[in-house]
Enzyme design. Structure first.
Site, PDB file in Angstrom:
ATOM      1  N   GLU A  50     -19.667  14.748 -21.906  1.00 11.52           N
ATOM      2  CA  GLU A  50     -19.406  16.178 -21.800  1.00 11.52           C
ATOM      3  C   GLU A  50     -20.440  16.815 -20.871  1.00 11.52           C
ATOM      4  O   GLU A  50     -21.614  16.467 -20.898  1.00 11.52           O
ATOM      5  CB  GLU A  50     -19.475  16.828 -23.180  1.00 11.52           C
ATOM      6  N   LYS A 119     -10.953  21.909 -23.558  1.00 13.24           N
ATOM      7  CA  LYS A 119     -11.444  21.861 -24.930  1.00 13.24           C
ATOM      8  C   LYS A 119     -10.693  22.879 -25.796  1.00 13.24           C
ATOM      9  O   LYS A 119     -10.674  24.073 -25.500  1.00 13.24           O
ATOM     10  CB  LYS A 119     -12.948  22.148 -24.941  1.00 13.24           C
ATOM     11  N   CYS A 160     -15.803  16.848 -27.710  1.00 13.18           N
ATOM     12  CA  CYS A 160     -16.873  17.201 -28.645  1.00 13.18           C
ATOM     13  C   CYS A 160     -16.348  17.793 -29.954  1.00 13.18           C
ATOM     14  O   CYS A 160     -15.895  17.082 -30.831  1.00 13.18           O
ATOM     15  CB  CYS A 160     -17.866  18.138 -27.954  1.00 13.18           C
TER      16      CYS A 160
END
Length: 289
Positions: A50, A119, A160
């Site tokens: 990331e 995301k 994440c």
């Protein structure tokens, strides 16, 4: 099983735990070099962390943001093509239409863009006395599932905080994904507590391989990443794991082993769809290649 089928049932995955600095050009150059190193070790799929091209933090997203295609994705495209790998480009801050996103791009061995995952779940947490972080102060969320097909297996992509949401992994598994990849940057509070535990949970729940790529730890940065990039097998075992420092780790993904696990404990066939269901209300960003 034919010889070809046996050959296609195994492939090498590389996870690059990159030391990220404030100099974007250095980050891109280092990533390119380590992708080449990974390919040289027989890797067919390579995963970057990331925010691999910039420091992680709300104060940095706007400064380092790019449009896609742009400078960083051009480097990723070239690295994928030069090394003939599927390259999951971690994530970068993306600017589009006046909004910022945390976006992962995936390139095929021909250098073509396969998909872009924004995301979905923004990292807004407040642990008193330990950490407060609000991605939503600067970022906008993505709105679609993201998966892509390789000659080996279908792959589901999250970034994440996406890993904390079991429903996303379940949907990917139901769509036929056998490998889930999560570029991520857990911190020194959540990392030791939950990083490995979540990966093992997602792997066991869905009988899939799970791989995570973190930036290497930099104690001098404003956001200190836990590191410890990891690959977990469908039995929930950690089969490859980095420390805190820059490293490339490898795992041989065995899809026959995955099939055996699913046959031995047939949770997919034993789900009670008459009682409960996890469904997607949005479309999926995908491409079969």
């Amino acid at each position: 099983m034919s010889t070809l089928a046996k050959a296609m049932s195994k492939f090498r995955l590389a996870v690059v735990q990159l030391q990220v600095t404030s100099v974007k050009a250095d980050n891109l150059s280092r990533a390119r070099r380590l992708v080449k190193e990974a390919a040289g070790q027989g890797s067919r799929v390579v995963l970057l962390p990331e925010c691999f091209n910039s420091p992680y933090g709300t104060c940095f997203f706007s400064e380092y943001a790019e449009r896609i295609p742009g400078e960083s994705t051009q480097v990723l495209s070239e690295a994928a093509k030069e090394n003939k790998v599927y390259l999951v480009g971690g994530s970068i801050p993306e600017e589009d239409g006046g909004k910022l996103y945390n976006s992962c791009t995936v390139f095929g061995p021909d250098g073509e863009l396969i998909l872009k995952h924004r995301k979905i779940h923004l990292f807004d947490i407040d642990v008193p006395g330990k950490i407060r972080f609000q991605e939503s102060e600067t970022l906008s969320p993505g709105n679609s599932l993201s998966m892509f097909q390789t000659p080996f297996c279908k792959v589901g992509v999250g970034i994440c905080y996406d890993m904390r949401f079991a429903e996303l992994a379940q949907l990917y598994s139901r769509e036929g994904c056998q490998l889930l990849v999560y570029p991520g940057a857990f911190n020194m509070t959540t990392g030791p507590a939950h990083w490995e535990l979540l990966q093992r949970g997602r792997a066991i729940d869905n009988q899939v391989y799970v791989a995570t790529a973190s930036p290497a730890r930099d104690e001098t940065s404003s956001y200190v990443a836990w590191g410890h990039s990891t690959v977990v097998n469908p039995w929930g075992e950690v089969i490859s794991k980095a420390g805190p420092e820059e490293a490339v780790i490898y795992a041989d993904i065995d899809l026959q082993y995955l099939a055996d696990i699913r046959q031995q404990i047939p949770i997919t066939a034993q789900r009670r769809d008459d009682i409960y269901a996890v469904t997607s209300v949005q479309g999926a960003e995908r491409r079969d290649v």
